[in-house]
Enzyme design. Structure first.
Site, short mmCIF file in Angstrom:
data_model
loop_
_atom_site.label_atom_id
_atom_site.label_comp_id
_atom_site.label_asym_id
_atom_site.label_seq_id
_atom_site.Cartn_x
_atom_site.Cartn_y
_atom_site.Cartn_z
N TYR A 85 -2.79 -0.86 10.09
CA TYR A 85 -2.72 -1.09 8.64
C TYR A 85 -1.33 -0.71 8.12
CZ TYR A 85 -4.32 -0.92 3.74
OH TYR A 85 -4.49 -1.13 2.39
N SER A 136 0.87 -1.19 0.00
CA SER A 136 0.00 0.00 0.00
C SER A 136 0.90 1.23 0.00
CB SER A 136 -0.84 -0.06 1.28
OG SER A 136 -1.23 1.22 1.71
P1 NDP Z 1 -11.83 -5.20 -0.68
O1 NDP Z 1 -12.39 -4.91 0.66
O2 NDP Z 1 -12.67 -5.03 -1.88
O3 NDP Z 1 -11.20 -6.66 -0.73
C1 NDP Z 1 -10.61 -7.29 0.38
C2 NDP Z 1 -10.66 -8.78 0.10
O4 NDP Z 1 -10.00 -9.47 1.15
C3 NDP Z 1 -12.08 -9.30 0.03
O5 NDP Z 1 -12.19 -10.06 -1.14
C4 NDP Z 1 -12.23 -10.15 1.27
O6 NDP Z 1 -13.06 -11.27 1.04
C5 NDP Z 1 -10.80 -10.60 1.50
N1 NDP Z 1 -10.54 -10.94 2.91
C6 NDP Z 1 -10.47 -10.08 3.96
N2 NDP Z 1 -10.21 -10.77 5.08
C7 NDP Z 1 -10.12 -12.07 4.74
C8 NDP Z 1 -9.85 -13.27 5.46
N3 NDP Z 1 -9.63 -13.26 6.78
N4 NDP Z 1 -9.82 -14.44 4.77
C9 NDP Z 1 -10.04 -14.47 3.43
N5 NDP Z 1 -10.27 -13.36 2.70
C10 NDP Z 1 -10.32 -12.19 3.35
O7 NDP Z 1 -10.54 -4.28 -0.76
P2 NDP Z 1 -9.46 -3.99 -1.91
O8 NDP Z 1 -9.75 -4.76 -3.13
O9 NDP Z 1 -9.33 -2.54 -1.95
O10 NDP Z 1 -8.15 -4.57 -1.18
C11 NDP Z 1 -7.38 -5.62 -1.68
C12 NDP Z 1 -5.96 -5.46 -1.16
O11 NDP Z 1 -5.40 -4.26 -1.69
C13 NDP Z 1 -5.86 -5.35 0.36
O12 NDP Z 1 -4.71 -6.01 0.81
C14 NDP Z 1 -5.71 -3.86 0.58
O13 NDP Z 1 -5.07 -3.55 1.78
C15 NDP Z 1 -4.88 -3.50 -0.63
N6 NDP Z 1 -4.89 -2.09 -0.97
C16 NDP Z 1 -6.03 -1.45 -1.38
C17 NDP Z 1 -6.00 -0.11 -1.71
C18 NDP Z 1 -7.18 0.63 -2.18
O14 NDP Z 1 -7.07 1.86 -2.38
N7 NDP Z 1 -8.34 -0.01 -2.39
C19 NDP Z 1 -4.75 0.66 -1.63
C20 NDP Z 1 -3.62 -0.11 -1.20
C21 NDP Z 1 -3.70 -1.42 -0.89
P3 NDP Z 1 -14.42 -11.49 1.90
O15 NDP Z 1 -15.24 -10.25 1.68
O16 NDP Z 1 -15.00 -12.74 1.32
O17 NDP Z 1 -13.96 -11.64 3.32
#
Ligand code: NDP
Length: 262
Positions: free
Chosen positions: A165, A152
């Protein structure tokens, strides 16, 4: 001088015959990266907790012509992660690419953050990457492989509203470097992607919780916009493909210039 021909350039990014596992592949950035890898020919194991989102993600990947399967697993659960890797290899016959993308955030100043909230964020964002990488290693080692961790902007900068985070995403970069140096001789390349501000469920919540965030991000991003999940697909294909076989231990920002703006 070695001349790279057009056909060769195409095959550098070819993922036919590869199997990719993507945690958090059922939405947001994870699903967009899954689409990118599927377009390049990979078969996809989609991992998440929410069964409805999983089914919808797999259905949309299959509609795109990909072979994809859902795996309902909490990536913080050590035993479930070990079983997941075995199951994926049973189902697909191999495992070549792992994207540690699952993540969460709890936005509070550090003085208001409970220990259990700290653990939730660290476990989901960092410990899960350790667990998945460790469990995938024996499979990746068989034919060489690719491991991609999602960091990130908080891997680089501090964020007053996201102490756990930021700690987890800083840790992701150091974990990436440690794994890259450990596993280079196994022909496993390990890299991190550092997304800028991307419009997903995670940041839709942030825009509600952090006043003025939407405008501040646009003002600081030279590209003048928020990113879309699809902006991450190309880098995911590159880091999964033979084109990146001599790239390891890096942390590559995909941020519209956010991290180089003075
Ligand atoms: P979302 O909230 O859309 O996606 C997060 C995903 O993680 C979901 O699919 C969720 O699935 C899954 N998840 C969370 N906890 C668990 C768990 N314990 N076990 C299995 N799956 C899990 O967010 P983003 O797409 O934005 O984020 C994706 C990645 O990108 C993350 O690591 C985030 O920190 C990173 N990121 C995002 C940024 C942004 O601006 N959006 C910027 C920088 C980094 P479910 O709902 O089924 O639990």
């Amino acid at each position: 001088m070695r001349v790279v021909h057009l056909k060769e350039t195409h095959s550098m990014f070819d993922l036919q015959g590869k199997v990719a596992l993507i945690t958090g592949g059922n939405g947001g950035i994870g699903l967009a990266m899954a689409r990118g890898l599927a377009s390049a020919g990979a078969r996809i194991a989609v991992v998440g907790r929410n069964p409805d989102k999983l089914q919808a993600a797999v259905a949309s990947l299959c509609q795109q012509g990909a072979e994809a399967r859902p795996y309902a697993v909490d990536v913080c659960d050590e035993a479930a992660v070990a079983a997941l890797m075995m199951q994926v290899v049973d189902d697909f016959g191999q495992l070549d690419i792992v994207l540690n993308n699952a993540g969460t955030n709890i936005r509070k100043p550090v003085q208001e953050l409970s220990l259990s909230e700290w653990h939730t964020v660290l476990d989901t964002n960092l410990t899960s990457a350790f667990l998945c990488s460790r469990a995938a290693y024996p499979h990746l080692k068989k034919r060489g492989g690719k491991l991609i961790n999602i960091g990130s902007m908080t891997s680089i900068f501090g964020a007053s509203f996201a102490p756990a985070y930021s700690a987890s995403k800083g840790g992701i970069v150091q974990l990436t470097r440690a794994l890259a140096t450990s596993w280079a001789s196994d022909q496993i390349q390990v890299n991190a992607i550092l997304p800028g501000w991307i419009d997903t469920e995670l940041t839709q919540k942030a825009r509600v919780e952090v006043a003025g965030l939407q405008e501040r991000i646009i003002a600081r991003t030279p590209a003048g916009r928020w990113g879309t999940p699809g902006d991450l697909a190309g880098i995911a294909v590159f880091l999964s493909s033979p084109a990146s076989d001599f790239v390891t231990g890096t942390a590559i920002p995909v941020d519209g210039g956010y991290s180089v703006q003075a």
